[in-house]
Structure formats: C-alpha cells, structure tokens
Motif scaffolding. Structure first.
Motif, short mmCIF file in Angstrom:
data_model
loop_
_atom_site.label_atom_id
_atom_site.label_comp_id
_atom_site.label_asym_id
_atom_site.label_seq_id
_atom_site.Cartn_x
_atom_site.Cartn_y
_atom_site.Cartn_z
N UNK A 130 0.84 -1.17 0.00
CA UNK A 130 0.00 0.00 0.00
C UNK A 130 0.89 1.24 0.00
N UNK A 131 0.48 2.21 -0.78
CA UNK A 131 1.18 3.49 -0.80
C UNK A 131 0.28 4.56 -0.18
N UNK A 132 0.86 5.67 0.17
CA UNK A 132 0.06 6.73 0.79
C UNK A 132 -1.05 7.22 -0.13
N UNK A 133 -0.88 7.11 -1.42
CA UNK A 133 -1.93 7.53 -2.34
C UNK A 133 -3.15 6.60 -2.27
N UNK A 134 -2.99 5.41 -1.71
CA UNK A 134 -4.10 4.45 -1.57
C UNK A 134 -4.92 4.69 -0.30
N UNK A 135 -4.47 5.51 0.60
CA UNK A 135 -5.11 5.66 1.90
C UNK A 135 -6.54 6.15 1.78
N UNK A 136 -6.81 7.09 0.91
CA UNK A 136 -8.16 7.65 0.80
C UNK A 136 -9.21 6.62 0.40
N UNK A 137 -8.82 5.57 -0.27
CA UNK A 137 -9.79 4.56 -0.71
C UNK A 137 -9.63 3.23 0.03
N UNK A 138 -8.69 3.14 0.93
CA UNK A 138 -8.43 1.90 1.65
C UNK A 138 -9.55 1.59 2.65
N UNK A 139 -9.82 0.33 2.83
CA UNK A 139 -10.80 -0.11 3.81
C UNK A 139 -10.11 -0.31 5.16
N UNK A 140 -10.88 -0.41 6.24
CA UNK A 140 -10.26 -0.69 7.53
C UNK A 140 -9.41 -1.96 7.51
N UNK A 141 -9.85 -2.96 6.78
CA UNK A 141 -9.09 -4.21 6.68
C UNK A 141 -7.72 -3.99 6.05
N UNK A 142 -7.63 -3.07 5.11
CA UNK A 142 -6.35 -2.76 4.47
C UNK A 142 -5.49 -1.84 5.34
N UNK A 143 -6.13 -0.90 6.04
CA UNK A 143 -5.38 0.05 6.85
C UNK A 143 -4.84 -0.55 8.14
#
Length: 64
Positions: free
Chosen positions: A1-14
C-alpha cells in the motif's frame, strides 16, 4: 500500500499498516512520537477521533 491508496483503503487494508507503524513508533520512543505530533493541527477533529479509538484499543476496551 502506498500513501496515495489511503483515501480509498478499507479498515481491513489500513489496520495492518497502522499496527506496524504504531509498533515502530513505539520502538523509536519519544522521537517516534514527536515526528507525527508535528503534523497534527490543534483543531484536527479526524485525528482526535482516531486518537480516541486508539486509546480505547490500547486500554483493551475495544474488541470487534
């Protein structure tokens, strides 16, 4: 994961990324705390909300 993915990441990914980052900050001690503290604005409601949840997790009060 990159910081650009944070806005669309789910709790499971974060969650695993946040967990690893918090552990590493803990290993770094005060220096680890000062770096993110410099990024936080006094009136950042989203951060305050997240910090409250993290406090609950640390106290063992939040399970599912």
């Amino acid at each position: 994961m990159t910081t650009s993915d944070i806005d669309t990441a789910t709790p499971k990914h974060l969650a695993p990324v946040l967990y690893a980052a918090i552990q590493r900050l803990g290993q770094l001690g005060r220096t680890g705390a000062v770096a993110p503290a410099a990024l936080v604005d006094e009136d950042d409601a989203d951060f305050e909300e997240a910090a409250s949840w993290l406090s609950d997790i640390a106290a063992g009060d939040l399970r599912e």
